[in-house]
Write a protein that holds these residues in place. Structure first.
Motif, short mmCIF file in Angstrom:
data_model
loop_
_atom_site.label_atom_id
_atom_site.label_comp_id
_atom_site.label_asym_id
_atom_site.label_seq_id
_atom_site.Cartn_x
_atom_site.Cartn_y
_atom_site.Cartn_z
N GLY A 80 -2.11 17.31 23.28
CA GLY A 80 -2.52 15.96 22.96
C GLY A 80 -1.38 15.11 22.43
N THR A 81 -1.72 13.92 21.94
CA THR A 81 -0.75 12.99 21.37
C THR A 81 -1.24 12.54 20.00
OG1 THR A 81 -0.09 12.23 23.58
CG2 THR A 81 0.48 10.82 21.72
N LEU A 82 -0.51 12.88 18.96
CA LEU A 82 -0.87 12.51 17.59
C LEU A 82 -0.41 11.08 17.32
CD1 LEU A 82 -2.01 13.57 14.86
CD2 LEU A 82 0.34 14.21 14.27
N ARG A 83 -1.29 10.28 16.70
CA ARG A 83 -0.98 8.87 16.45
C ARG A 83 -1.24 8.51 14.99
NH1 ARG A 83 -3.20 9.13 21.62
NH2 ARG A 83 -1.89 8.18 23.24
N VAL A 84 -0.56 7.48 14.53
CA VAL A 84 -0.80 6.94 13.19
C VAL A 84 -2.25 6.52 13.09
CG1 VAL A 84 -0.20 5.08 11.59
CG2 VAL A 84 1.61 6.24 12.88
N ARG A 85 -2.86 6.82 11.92
CA ARG A 85 -4.26 6.53 11.59
C ARG A 85 -5.23 7.58 12.13
NH1 ARG A 85 -5.07 2.60 8.67
NH2 ARG A 85 -7.34 2.66 8.98
N ASP A 86 -4.74 8.61 12.81
CA ASP A 86 -5.62 9.71 13.22
C ASP A 86 -6.11 10.45 11.98
OD1 ASP A 86 -5.60 9.33 15.93
OD2 ASP A 86 -4.03 10.80 16.35
N ALA A 87 -7.38 10.89 12.00
CA ALA A 87 -7.95 11.69 10.92
C ALA A 87 -7.64 13.16 11.21
CB ALA A 87 -9.45 11.48 10.83
N LEU A 88 -7.04 13.84 10.22
CA LEU A 88 -6.56 15.21 10.43
C LEU A 88 -7.33 16.22 9.60
CD1 LEU A 88 -2.64 14.93 10.39
CD2 LEU A 88 -4.11 15.42 12.34
N TYR A 107 12.45 13.71 13.55
CA TYR A 107 13.40 14.60 12.88
C TYR A 107 14.60 13.86 12.32
CZ TYR A 107 16.16 14.24 17.18
OH TYR A 107 16.89 13.77 18.25
N ARG A 108 14.81 12.61 12.77
CA ARG A 108 15.91 11.81 12.22
C ARG A 108 15.46 10.96 11.03
NH1 ARG A 108 16.96 10.00 18.31
NH2 ARG A 108 14.76 9.65 17.94
N GLY A 109 14.15 11.04 10.69
CA GLY A 109 13.62 10.26 9.59
C GLY A 109 13.18 8.87 10.00
N GLU A 110 13.15 8.57 11.29
CA GLU A 110 12.75 7.25 11.76
C GLU A 110 11.24 7.19 11.98
OE1 GLU A 110 14.98 6.42 15.25
OE2 GLU A 110 16.93 6.45 14.23
N ASN A 111 10.64 6.03 11.68
CA ASN A 111 9.21 5.85 11.87
C ASN A 111 8.85 5.93 13.34
OD1 ASN A 111 7.44 5.07 9.44
ND2 ASN A 111 9.37 4.00 9.05
N VAL A 112 7.76 6.65 13.66
CA VAL A 112 7.23 6.70 15.02
C VAL A 112 5.72 6.47 14.95
CG1 VAL A 112 9.02 8.18 15.97
CG2 VAL A 112 7.03 9.22 14.87
N ASP A 113 5.17 5.94 16.02
CA ASP A 113 3.73 5.66 16.07
C ASP A 113 2.95 6.79 16.72
OD1 ASP A 113 3.99 3.16 14.85
OD2 ASP A 113 4.47 2.19 16.76
N GLU A 114 3.61 7.61 17.53
CA GLU A 114 2.90 8.71 18.21
C GLU A 114 3.86 9.85 18.50
OE1 GLU A 114 2.99 7.40 22.87
OE2 GLU A 114 1.33 6.65 21.65
N ALA A 115 3.28 11.02 18.71
CA ALA A 115 4.07 12.23 19.00
C ALA A 115 3.30 13.08 20.00
CB ALA A 115 4.34 13.02 17.72
N GLY A 116 3.97 13.43 21.12
CA GLY A 116 3.33 14.22 22.16
C GLY A 116 3.60 15.70 21.99
N PRO A 117 3.22 16.52 23.00
CA PRO A 117 3.39 17.98 22.92
C PRO A 117 4.83 18.41 22.68
CG PRO A 117 1.94 17.39 24.74
CD PRO A 117 2.50 16.11 24.23
N SER A 118 4.98 19.46 21.87
CA SER A 118 6.27 20.06 21.49
C SER A 118 7.12 19.14 20.64
CB SER A 118 7.07 20.50 22.73
OG SER A 118 6.41 21.52 23.41
N THR A 119 6.51 18.12 20.04
CA THR A 119 7.26 17.17 19.21
C THR A 119 7.01 17.46 17.73
OG1 THR A 119 7.08 15.46 20.90
CG2 THR A 119 7.65 14.74 18.67
N PRO A 120 8.07 17.65 16.93
CA PRO A 120 7.89 17.82 15.49
C PRO A 120 7.92 16.47 14.78
CG PRO A 120 10.17 18.30 16.08
CD PRO A 120 9.48 17.87 17.34
#
Length: 619
Positions: free
Chosen positions: A319-327, A342-355
């Motif tokens: 899946g794709t994790l997004r800001v405001r998702d309930a975990l 991993y660089r400390g930059e803000n992101v709005d979503e993260a897909g598979p295999s993404t830390p």
């Protein structure tokens, strides 16, 4: 995925296939077989056209959109742009369960899901001896100075990073060692796709190297060897490769199947080759995930920040994790308030295999906890509280990581069954005779398999490996570290220490026999006295009782005794306290007990609650 490079000539229009006026629609990726079927031509003709375009592909090869479109147009078709995906898949009502996400390479997708499944970056763990250069190599790979900021140059905590190689991402987990790697696996978290074993060319295979190999094998992940420090004058690569062959990692150059890449973190020799080999093995593993499904994954690390509160580094697996998702994360919960890469930059979503590092959880989760997205934060809180309650209830129960019943069932079904062992001894000379003697033992087709053997005391690392591989730990003339002893007790791991070899061997024989001859005994959990009998319409007779000793259990059997006669022996139908269903009732408390098919109840009857448990055999 096969792709026509930019600048590759287009083949002349083929007369094979359908007329040039025919339109076809191609998805983002498609196999050669499916494309040929879509075009109404022979797969062989399509493969020939691909070869003319410089693409070597077999019938099951996956083509990206650009490649498929170019070849289709050259064969006389008009290609329509793929329609954008609009999620319209019905989501079944979720049932709360303990989730242990496996690597996506092991996941089975439905035919409907396969439309959205895409290749994903491989997740790599660096393993090896403490000073053989794991972090130095990773430091060169990701071009940062992490090691310079760490005490003594030794990795202090788990980190997750991504690097781009030829426009393809690789995710690295930089761990303090194989203990953390297996600790997460022991908790059901399969995070790694490929293990890179770092071995110093001047130091060779050390005890920790052997441990790392055993841990990687227990995880059933491919192993690539980085033969590091090849630049040193004292490097002896041939000797080290002989050592690797001796432990079962036969290099490809020697006719084996283990990829060994000479590397140097100082001169950067072999780094590009190592990355190429990682991508090659990843391609062979056919790693895929569905970015459109509900997000799930595991916790790589958790920490409490004095300014930002609980933080968790998550590895998204599906899946794709997004800001405001309930975990829902293990036994905690929250809403994603912010995510950082991993660089400390803000992101709005993260897909598979993404830390990603996530803010917004109610508490700090543990490494290896599974996470998933639920419909809202209140539901996440409810499920987290249920998990906490279940854990508290399980705390008082005996636990076991090794089930002889399961091995017995496998043997009865005709499947090979083995007793997994971890052997620790006081000296290398003690290991060989013990191992040889145990490997000769066989009881009706059952035998032993050594997950790991080594010299020294039994440690937490051994406990983690035992949990992950369902093994018994045997110690010969060694002690058990206090922390390992405590951990073994909580995890239900069996540890047996000996100072006489023949007693150790006898116990293993008994354990193997126990697999084939299970014996059980009844354990009385508690007793209660019937104080009053209630006749409930539509339910039947209910025994209003008071627990006189032990516990009344819902998931148990019960005998009803009247004088010296047993008038009922069967499962508990129901257990209530003040109209509320409960799992157990303690000594001195009152409860209502229902029975399946029993109407003859009287005041003064004795209820005896019992469970049936296996008698320990040998180990």
């Amino acid at each position: 995925m096969a792709k026509v490079e930019s600048g590759t000539r287009r083949v002349e229009q083929s007369t094979q296939g359908s007329s040039s006026s025919q339109e076809i629609q191609i998805p983002d990726s498609i196999t050669v077989r499916d494309l040929a079927e879509e075009m109404g031509c022979s797969p062989i003709d399509l493969i020939k056209e691909l070869m003319n375009a410089g693409v070597m592909a077999n019938i099951n090869q996956e083509l990206d959109y650009d490649t498929a479109a170019i070849v289709a147009e050259d064969m006389g078709y008009t290609v329509k742009e793929p329609e954008p995906y609009e999620p319209a898949v019905e989501v079944e009502e979720e049932q709360e369960e303990e989730i242990s996400p496996a690597p996506a390479r092991q996941r089975v997708y439905s035919e409907e899901e396969m439309k959205y499944v895409r290749p994903r970056p491989p997740v790599i763990t660096m393993l090896g001896h403490v000073d053989h250069g794991k972090t130095s190599l990773l430091d060169v790979i990701r071009r940062t100075e992490v090691q310079a900021g760490e005490a003594g140059g030794i990795t202090q905590r788990i980190g997750a990073y991504q690097v781009s190689v030829d426009d393809r991402l690789i995710t690295f987990l930089d761990t303090p060692g194989h203990e953390a790697f297996t600790s997460m696996r022991a908790r059901g978290a399969n995070a790694t796709d490929i293990a890179v074993l770092v071995v110093a060319a001047d130091d060779g295979v050390q005890p920790q190297t052997r441990e790392a190999i055993d841990h990687a094998r227990a995880a059933r992940v491919p192993i690539i060897v980085a033969l590091n420090k090849i630049d040193l004058p004292s490097a002896n690569p041939d000797y080290v490769m002989q050592q690797l062959a001796d432990v079962g990692l036969v290099p490809e150059d020697w006719g084996g199947d283990t990829i060994v890449v000479p590397t140097s973190a100082i001169t950067e020799e072999g780094i590009d080759t190592l990355l190429e080999m990682i991508l090659l093995v990843a391609e062979m593993e056919d790693l895929k995930a569905n970015p459109q499904r509900d997000p799930e994954g595991i916790v790589i690390e958790g920490e409490l920040d004095r300014f930002r509160g609980p933080l968790a580094t998550l590895l998204v697996q599906e899946g794709t994790l997004r800001v405001r998702d309930a975990l829902l994360v293990g036994e905690t919960y929250g809403r994603v308030r912010a995510m950082f890469d991993y660089r400390g930059e803000n992101v709005d979503e993260a897909g598979p295999s993404t830390p990603v590092r996530v803010m917004g959880l109610d508490d700090v989760p543990e490494a290896g906890d599974a996470f998933r997205v639920v419909e809202d934060q209140s539901k996440a809180k409810e499920l987290a509280e249920e998990r906490t309650a279940d854990r508290e209830e399980r705390r008082g129960r005996p636990v076991t990581a090794l089930s002889l019943e399961e091995l017995y069932a496998q043997a009865q079904a005709g499947n090979a069954a083995t007793l997994n062992l971890i052997l620790k001894a006081d000296a290398q000379g003690s290991i060989a005779p013990i191992k040889n003697s145990l490997e000769d033992i066989e009881e009706e087709g059952l035998g032993v398999e050594f997950v790991h053997e080594g010299v020294g005391n039994i440690t937490e690392s051994d406990i983690n490996l035992a949990v992950a591989s369902q093994a018994v730990i045997l110690g010969f003339n060694v002690d058990v570290d206090p922390t390992a002893k405590q951990m073994a007790a909580s995890e239900g791991i069996k540890i047996r220490t000996y100072d006489v070899i023949y007693r150790l061997i006898e116990d293993v024989q008994l354990a193997l026999r126990g697999m084939l001859e299970p014996e059980y005994e009844e354990i009385v959990q508690g007793r209660a006295v019937v104080r009053e009998v209630f006749d409930i319409s539509g339910v039947g007779k209910i025994a209003g009782s008071q627990v006189s000793e032990g516990r009344a259990l819902r998931n148990a059997d019960v005998r009803v005794r009247r004088d010296s006669e047993v008038i009922y022996d069967g499962p508990v139908g129901s257990l209530k306290r003040f109209q509320r269903d409960v799992r157990e009732v303690s000594t001195g408390m009152e409860c209502g007990v229902g029975f399946e098919g029993l109407d003859d109840l009287q005041e003064g009857d004795i209820l005896e609650f019992y469970t049936t448990e296996r008698v320990e055999q040998g180990l």
